[in-house]
Enzyme design. Structure first.
Site, PDB file in Angstrom:
ATOM      1  N   HIS A  46       0.859  -1.185   0.000  1.00 15.83           N
ATOM      2  CA  HIS A  46       0.000   0.000   0.000  1.00 15.83           C
ATOM      3  C   HIS A  46       0.896   1.235   0.000  1.00 15.83           C
ATOM      4  O   HIS A  46       2.035   1.196   0.484  1.00 15.83           O
ATOM      5  CB  HIS A  46      -0.879   0.016   1.242  1.00 15.83           C
ATOM      6  CG  HIS A  46      -1.965  -1.002   1.227  1.00 15.83           C
ATOM      7  ND1 HIS A  46      -3.141  -0.825   1.915  1.00 15.83           N
ATOM      8  CD2 HIS A  46      -2.067  -2.210   0.628  1.00 15.83           C
ATOM      9  CE1 HIS A  46      -3.922  -1.866   1.736  1.00 15.83           C
ATOM     10  NE2 HIS A  46      -3.291  -2.733   0.970  1.00 15.83           N
ATOM     11  N   GLU A  56       0.981   3.872   1.818  1.00 16.03           N
ATOM     12  CA  GLU A  56       1.477   4.286   3.131  1.00 16.03           C
ATOM     13  C   GLU A  56       2.639   3.416   3.606  1.00 16.03           C
ATOM     14  O   GLU A  56       3.627   3.926   4.151  1.00 16.03           O
ATOM     15  CB  GLU A  56       0.358   4.213   4.181  1.00 16.03           C
ATOM     16  CG  GLU A  56      -0.841   5.093   3.876  1.00 16.03           C
ATOM     17  CD  GLU A  56      -1.961   4.375   3.157  1.00 16.03           C
ATOM     18  OE1 GLU A  56      -3.131   4.682   3.457  1.00 16.03           O
ATOM     19  OE2 GLU A  56      -1.685   3.522   2.287  1.00 16.03           O
ATOM     20  N   CYS A  93      -6.458   2.184   5.490  1.00 17.74           N
ATOM     21  CA  CYS A  93      -7.115   0.948   5.915  1.00 17.74           C
ATOM     22  C   CYS A  93      -6.584   0.555   7.296  1.00 17.74           C
ATOM     23  O   CYS A  93      -5.722   1.236   7.856  1.00 17.74           O
ATOM     24  CB  CYS A  93      -6.828  -0.169   4.908  1.00 17.74           C
ATOM     25  SG  CYS A  93      -5.097  -0.706   4.904  1.00 17.74           S
ATOM     26  N   CYS A 149      -2.681  -0.018   7.348  1.00 22.03           N
ATOM     27  CA  CYS A 149      -1.913   1.225   7.250  1.00 22.03           C
ATOM     28  C   CYS A 149      -2.100   2.105   8.481  1.00 22.03           C
ATOM     29  O   CYS A 149      -1.148   2.727   8.950  1.00 22.03           O
ATOM     30  CB  CYS A 149      -2.275   1.952   5.973  1.00 22.03           C
ATOM     31  SG  CYS A 149      -1.769   1.019   4.500  1.00 22.03           S
TER      32      CYS A 149
END
EC number: 3.5.4.33
Length: 146
Positions: free
Chosen positions: A47, A49, A77, A80
């Site tokens: 992801h 992040e 999410c 993260c």
């Protein structure tokens, strides 16, 4: 947020959901950049992040990112949000809300859970329309391609 949007555009060009992120220190220096790379890398943890946090930790030479701000185009999410807390990031800034998987107020509020030992400041809705438009266009293009 503009730098995070540029990262999100890179993700879309690579076939990934257009989410982009930057981590900046207290002086405004970019320590890490990232965009979704799950498809490109075949890694479910890639992801935006996570990619940016890893780069920032390397740049800093330590895992604690105290005093840093993480700027991301979409509400994080649960994975993260947890990484943001664990990295001791001081401030989280995000653009669009994620009603389906958001963990900073939409479905859960991981980063402000009082049971945790660190809670970053949260600023939401920064350039939200631009961030959401990029996501909408990406998914509309994918639907048309079917």
């Amino acid at each position: 947020m503009r730098a995070a949007l540029e990262e999100a555009e890179r993700a879309a060009r690579g076939g990934d959901v257009p989410v982009g992120c930057v981590v900046v220190d207290a002086d405004g220096r970019v320590l890490g950049r990232g965009h979704n790379a799950r498809e490109a890398e075949g890694d479910p943890t890639a992801h935006a992040e996570i990619v940016a946090i890893r780069q920032a930790a390397v740049a800093r030479g330590r895992w604690r990112l105290d005093g840093c701000t993480l700027v991301v185009t979409l509400e994080p999410c649960t994975m993260c949000a947890g990484a943001i807390v664990l990295a001791r990031i001081a401030r989280l800034v995000f653009g669009a809300w994620d009603e389906k998987a958001g963990a900073v107020g939409s479905l859960w509020d991981v980063v402000r859970d009082r049971r945790l030992n660190h809670r970053p400041e949260v600023v939401s809705g920064v350039l939200a329309d631009d961030c959401a438009a990029l996501l909408r266009e990406f998914f509309a293009t994918r639907r048309r391609a079917r």
